[in-house]
Motif scaffolding. Structure first.
Motif, PDB file in Angstrom:
ATOM      1  N   ALA A  39       0.855  -1.190   0.000  1.00 49.98           N
ATOM      2  CA  ALA A  39       0.000   0.000   0.000  1.00 49.98           C
ATOM      3  C   ALA A  39       0.888   1.237   0.000  1.00 49.98           C
ATOM      4  O   ALA A  39       1.986   1.225   0.556  1.00 49.98           O
ATOM      5  CB  ALA A  39      -0.892   0.014   1.239  1.00 49.98           C
ATOM      6  N   PRO A  40       0.403   2.297  -0.617  1.00 46.73           N
ATOM      7  CA  PRO A  40       1.163   3.547  -0.548  1.00 46.73           C
ATOM      8  C   PRO A  40       0.957   4.199   0.814  1.00 46.73           C
ATOM      9  O   PRO A  40      -0.067   3.971   1.476  1.00 46.73           O
ATOM     10  CB  PRO A  40       0.540   4.393  -1.662  1.00 46.73           C
ATOM     11  CG  PRO A  40      -0.848   3.885  -1.785  1.00 46.73           C
ATOM     12  CD  PRO A  40      -0.802   2.418  -1.447  1.00 46.73           C
ATOM     13  N   ALA A  41       1.913   4.988   1.210  1.00 45.85           N
ATOM     14  CA  ALA A  41       1.744   5.776   2.430  1.00 45.85           C
ATOM     15  C   ALA A  41       0.693   6.852   2.173  1.00 45.85           C
ATOM     16  O   ALA A  41       0.476   7.259   1.033  1.00 45.85           O
ATOM     17  CB  ALA A  41       3.070   6.420   2.822  1.00 45.85           C
ATOM     18  N   ALA A  42       0.039   7.279   3.224  1.00 41.71           N
ATOM     19  CA  ALA A  42      -0.942   8.359   3.101  1.00 41.71           C
ATOM     20  C   ALA A  42      -0.220   9.615   2.612  1.00 41.71           C
ATOM     21  O   ALA A  42       0.941   9.849   2.968  1.00 41.71           O
ATOM     22  CB  ALA A  42      -1.614   8.613   4.444  1.00 41.71           C
ATOM     23  N   PRO A  43      -0.889  10.423   1.805  1.00 42.27           N
ATOM     24  CA  PRO A  43      -0.254  11.635   1.284  1.00 42.27           C
ATOM     25  C   PRO A  43       0.304  12.523   2.407  1.00 42.27           C
ATOM     26  O   PRO A  43      -0.368  12.785   3.393  1.00 42.27           O
ATOM     27  CB  PRO A  43      -1.396  12.345   0.545  1.00 42.27           C
ATOM     28  CG  PRO A  43      -2.359  11.262   0.202  1.00 42.27           C
ATOM     29  CD  PRO A  43      -2.258  10.268   1.325  1.00 42.27           C
ATOM     30  N   GLY A  44       1.552  12.928   2.244  1.00 46.62           N
ATOM     31  CA  GLY A  44       2.176  13.833   3.198  1.00 46.62           C
ATOM     32  C   GLY A  44       2.629  13.202   4.499  1.00 46.62           C
ATOM     33  O   GLY A  44       3.012  13.902   5.424  1.00 46.62           O
ATOM     34  N   SER A  45       2.591  11.853   4.593  1.00 46.12           N
ATOM     35  CA  SER A  45       3.032  11.213   5.834  1.00 46.12           C
ATOM     36  C   SER A  45       3.610   9.834   5.537  1.00 46.12           C
ATOM     37  O   SER A  45       3.629   9.397   4.388  1.00 46.12           O
ATOM     38  CB  SER A  45       1.862  11.079   6.817  1.00 46.12           C
ATOM     39  OG  SER A  45       1.031  10.000   6.459  1.00 46.12           O
ATOM     40  N   SER A  46       4.048   9.164   6.566  1.00 43.84           N
ATOM     41  CA  SER A  46       4.530   7.798   6.397  1.00 43.84           C
ATOM     42  C   SER A  46       3.521   6.810   6.977  1.00 43.84           C
ATOM     43  O   SER A  46       3.823   5.633   7.115  1.00 43.84           O
ATOM     44  CB  SER A  46       5.893   7.634   7.062  1.00 43.84           C
ATOM     45  OG  SER A  46       5.788   7.916   8.442  1.00 43.84           O
ATOM     46  N   ALA A  47       2.317   7.284   7.287  1.00 42.00           N
ATOM     47  CA  ALA A  47       1.254   6.415   7.802  1.00 42.00           C
ATOM     48  C   ALA A  47       0.645   5.614   6.651  1.00 42.00           C
ATOM     49  O   ALA A  47       0.661   6.040   5.495  1.00 42.00           O
ATOM     50  CB  ALA A  47       0.174   7.254   8.479  1.00 42.00           C
ATOM     51  N   LEU A  48       0.101   4.481   6.976  1.00 43.84           N
ATOM     52  CA  LEU A  48      -0.533   3.613   6.001  1.00 43.84           C
ATOM     53  C   LEU A  48      -1.720   4.291   5.342  1.00 43.84           C
ATOM     54  O   LEU A  48      -2.577   4.861   6.012  1.00 43.84           O
ATOM     55  CB  LEU A  48      -0.996   2.325   6.707  1.00 43.84           C
ATOM     56  CG  LEU A  48      -1.709   1.272   5.878  1.00 43.84           C
ATOM     57  CD1 LEU A  48      -0.802   0.768   4.760  1.00 43.84           C
ATOM     58  CD2 LEU A  48      -2.128   0.120   6.779  1.00 43.84           C
ATOM     59  N   GLY A  49      -1.769   4.221   4.022  1.00 43.29           N
ATOM     60  CA  GLY A  49      -2.897   4.767   3.272  1.00 43.29           C
ATOM     61  C   GLY A  49      -4.123   3.878   3.408  1.00 43.29           C
ATOM     62  O   GLY A  49      -4.042   2.763   3.942  1.00 43.29           O
ATOM     63  N   PRO A  50      -5.268   4.327   2.924  1.00 40.22           N
ATOM     64  CA  PRO A  50      -6.516   3.596   3.116  1.00 40.22           C
ATOM     65  C   PRO A  50      -6.703   2.368   2.239  1.00 40.22           C
ATOM     66  O   PRO A  50      -7.523   1.509   2.542  1.00 40.22           O
ATOM     67  CB  PRO A  50      -7.585   4.640   2.806  1.00 40.22           C
ATOM     68  CG  PRO A  50      -6.930   5.567   1.845  1.00 40.22           C
ATOM     69  CD  PRO A  50      -5.484   5.610   2.263  1.00 40.22           C
ATOM     70  N   ARG A  51      -5.972   2.263   1.139  1.00 41.10           N
ATOM     71  CA  ARG A  51      -6.172   1.154   0.200  1.00 41.10           C
ATOM     72  C   ARG A  51      -4.830   0.583  -0.261  1.00 41.10           C
ATOM     73  O   ARG A  51      -3.844   1.303  -0.386  1.00 41.10           O
ATOM     74  CB  ARG A  51      -6.932   1.628  -1.037  1.00 41.10           C
ATOM     75  CG  ARG A  51      -8.302   2.135  -0.716  1.00 41.10           C
ATOM     76  CD  ARG A  51      -9.339   1.343  -1.459  1.00 41.10           C
ATOM     77  NE  ARG A  51     -10.673   1.773  -1.076  1.00 41.10           N
ATOM     78  CZ  ARG A  51     -11.499   1.032  -0.348  1.00 41.10           C
ATOM     79  NH1 ARG A  51     -11.154  -0.143   0.071  1.00 41.10           N
ATOM     80  NH2 ARG A  51     -12.696   1.483  -0.038  1.00 41.10           N
ATOM     81  N   THR A  52      -4.825  -0.709  -0.536  1.00 42.02           N
ATOM     82  CA  THR A  52      -3.648  -1.351  -1.113  1.00 42.02           C
ATOM     83  C   THR A  52      -3.571  -0.984  -2.599  1.00 42.02           C
ATOM     84  O   THR A  52      -4.510  -0.424  -3.157  1.00 42.02           O
ATOM     85  CB  THR A  52      -3.742  -2.883  -0.988  1.00 42.02           C
ATOM     86  OG1 THR A  52      -4.861  -3.330  -1.741  1.00 42.02           O
ATOM     87  CG2 THR A  52      -3.862  -3.320   0.469  1.00 42.02           C
ATOM     88  N   PHE A  53      -2.485  -1.349  -3.233  1.00 37.39           N
ATOM     89  CA  PHE A  53      -2.349  -1.082  -4.662  1.00 37.39           C
ATOM     90  C   PHE A  53      -3.368  -1.867  -5.484  1.00 37.39           C
ATOM     91  O   PHE A  53      -3.717  -1.469  -6.584  1.00 37.39           O
ATOM     92  CB  PHE A  53      -0.927  -1.391  -5.152  1.00 37.39           C
ATOM     93  CG  PHE A  53       0.066  -0.334  -4.753  1.00 37.39           C
ATOM     94  CD1 PHE A  53       0.048   0.913  -5.354  1.00 37.39           C
ATOM     95  CD2 PHE A  53       1.022  -0.587  -3.789  1.00 37.39           C
ATOM     96  CE1 PHE A  53       0.960   1.902  -4.987  1.00 37.39           C
ATOM     97  CE2 PHE A  53       1.938   0.390  -3.421  1.00 37.39           C
ATOM     98  CZ  PHE A  53       1.900   1.633  -4.015  1.00 37.39           C
ATOM     99  N   CYS A  54      -3.887  -2.973  -4.936  1.00 35.79           N
ATOM    100  CA  CYS A  54      -4.904  -3.745  -5.659  1.00 35.79           C
ATOM    101  C   CYS A  54      -6.311  -3.263  -5.333  1.00 35.79           C
ATOM    102  O   CYS A  54      -7.288  -3.770  -5.868  1.00 35.79           O
ATOM    103  CB  CYS A  54      -4.772  -5.233  -5.356  1.00 35.79           C
ATOM    104  SG  CYS A  54      -5.188  -5.707  -3.658  1.00 35.79           S
TER     105      CYS A  54
END
Length: 97
Positions: A39-54
């Protein structure tokens, strides 16, 4: 490219023998890794984003201790989980490199 966070889709109800449906083993009652996603990091942070690449929701997933940025030249997932890598996440990351 954005920071990649490896996340585990867990099977929280392994069978009595400690085996997940895919054959991955764990101690009895211990969640086992069903599938490994990126998953990408949330924009502007190193926290986990809401969705995986799939496209799966990361809410119920667990971030892995493996950080691809700390292992240049290695794959984005650990060798021990190579048999459980999400092919869709892998394809997206392959296209970006």
């Amino acid at each position: 490219m954005t920071e990649i966070i490896v996340v585990y889709e867990l099977d929280r109800a392994p069978t009595a023998a400690g085996r997940a449906p895919g054959g991955a083993s764990g101690a009895e009652g211990t969640p086992v890794v069903r599938q490994v996603h990126a998953a990408p990091a949330a924009p502007g942070s190193s926290a986990l984003g809401p969705r995986t690449f799939c496209g799966k929701d990361t809410f119920a997933m667990e971030a892995a201790p493996w950080k691809p940025s700390e292992h240049p030249g290695s794959s984005w997932y650990t060798p021990e989980h190579a048999d459980r890598v999400c092919s869709a996440c892998d394809a997206v990351l392959e296209d970006e490199t």
